[in-house]
Design a protein around this motif. Sequence first.
Motif, mmCIF file in Angstrom:
data_model
loop_
_atom_site.group_PDB
_atom_site.id
_atom_site.type_symbol
_atom_site.label_atom_id
_atom_site.label_comp_id
_atom_site.label_asym_id
_atom_site.label_seq_id
_atom_site.Cartn_x
_atom_site.Cartn_y
_atom_site.Cartn_z
ATOM 1 N N ARG A 73 38.736 17.859 -82.101
ATOM 2 C CA ARG A 73 39.924 17.143 -81.545
ATOM 3 C C ARG A 73 40.972 17.965 -81.916
ATOM 4 N NH1 ARG A 73 44.378 15.994 -79.152
ATOM 5 N NH2 ARG A 73 45.388 14.101 -79.553
ATOM 6 N N CYS A 122 37.895 9.655 -84.342
ATOM 7 C CA CYS A 122 39.123 9.437 -83.474
ATOM 8 C C CYS A 122 39.656 8.178 -83.313
ATOM 9 C CB CYS A 122 38.980 10.459 -82.345
ATOM 10 S SG CYS A 122 40.699 10.696 -81.561
ATOM 11 N N ALA A 123 40.833 8.034 -83.472
ATOM 12 C CA ALA A 123 41.459 6.539 -83.258
ATOM 13 C C ALA A 123 40.836 5.938 -81.988
ATOM 14 C CB ALA A 123 42.625 6.467 -83.656
ATOM 15 N N ILE A 235 42.948 11.127 -87.300
ATOM 16 C CA ILE A 235 44.266 11.682 -87.365
ATOM 17 C C ILE A 235 44.702 11.949 -89.066
ATOM 18 C CG2 ILE A 235 45.758 9.680 -87.076
ATOM 19 C CD1 ILE A 235 46.658 13.240 -86.059
ATOM 20 N N TYR A 260 49.407 6.042 -82.850
ATOM 21 C CA TYR A 260 48.425 5.486 -83.781
ATOM 22 C C TYR A 260 49.038 4.520 -84.652
ATOM 23 C CZ TYR A 260 46.525 10.092 -83.139
ATOM 24 O OH TYR A 260 45.721 10.859 -82.694
#
Length: 396
Positions: A73, A122-123, A235, A260
Amino acid sequence: MTPARRAVLKLLAAAPVAAQLASAAPALAAEGPGIVKPLPPELFTIRGTNAETNFAALRGTGPLTPVDRFFVRNHTSTPVLDAKTWRLTVWGSGLRGGSPVSFSYDQLRGLPSVTRTAAIECAGNGRSFYTSQQGDTVSGTAWTLGAIGVAQWRGVRLSDVLRRAGISRHAVDVMPRGLDAEYVTGGVNLGRVRRPLPVDKALDDVILAYEMNGAPLPYDHGFPVRVVVPSWVGIASTKWVGDIEVSTEPLHSPWNTDFYRLFGPGYPAEGSAPLTRQTVKSAFELAQGAVLAAGETHELTGRSWSGAAPVRRVEVSTDGGARWRRVVLRDAPRRDSWVRWTVPWRPRTEGATELLARATDAAGRTQPERSVPNTQGYLFDAVVRHPVTVRTLTGG
Ligand SMILES: Nc1nc2c(c(=O)[nH]1)N[C@H]1C(S)=C(S)[C@@H](COP(=O)(O)O)O[C@H]1N2
Ligand SMILES: [Mo]
């Protein structure tokens, strides 16, 4: 002036800027996702500047995700940095001495090392299912379930580095920043990727990693050094870290104010608190729409994971959710990793059906039927409906 001439002049005018950028990010690819490692279509699905792991490609692999299939990412593109000239600078109001302290790669490697397994997720992993299963409108990369990988990281404790730099007991936040190019979105330059981390977490289990699965960090995963923040959204795990601000005041960046956090109905106007832990999820190691032979026994395999606690139980349905059975876990459940599971299935009826897997973790969280939506599609946790087709395969 001809259009070609104009283009050349424009290029020449841009050259000094390009040269400056090159020192921070020499690998800006002219086209393609800007990722250094090979991305064969069996292993990855490319989504803009990112590469998602195909879950089917994990079948038969161990609990650690091999680097050749670990998702990437990138907000921009992978910079190819030189460990010999790289330095980590720790600075800010939260240092007792007041002046910045910097570390070379060799100095970091000379500090006591720690090795630990941790997932990076990843969120937005699973985001596409908000739309495809629930009809919600969300923004961001349309990941299926492959924006996660588990690796063994080796490096130094962030707490050791912060203490050596002279962190004061009045420090409240630290903010690592990447050396990749500045991120421009919607015509606005947000600067380099950076996200504040509360001091409590920074001093707890965060590491500055220089090895991944027993080898130096690959370029795409943060060479020479990245932050690894166990069990928190991806992140937080800053790649290509170049400096860390230590502050006696709360710090802000777009990555903890605009992104986020959860926005939408049911959340305050400024959004939820900044995201930390990941949710519970499950995935089959099988292609979407796979064709399976009727009347034969298939060993269905998959994985389940949670950011809050070890996975305790996994159930599978092979009839679209009408009946469920508990599956055999192939790994001892542990925090910061996933459990692999397997379940035999002998389909009799031809046609389309859906496979479902539902995990429960030791904190008591079970995957729901539906995730509560948020505008940016973070923290999906609902059971995913995996389409397959059962067919009578006639021999030739
Ligand atoms: N410097 C920098 N760090 C970064 C990013 C980035 O674009 N630049 N992406 C973040 C995001 S959103 C995620 S999910 C993880 C992904 O790590 P990976 O590419 O090693 O899988 O890195 C994080 N760290
Ligand atoms: Mo992410």
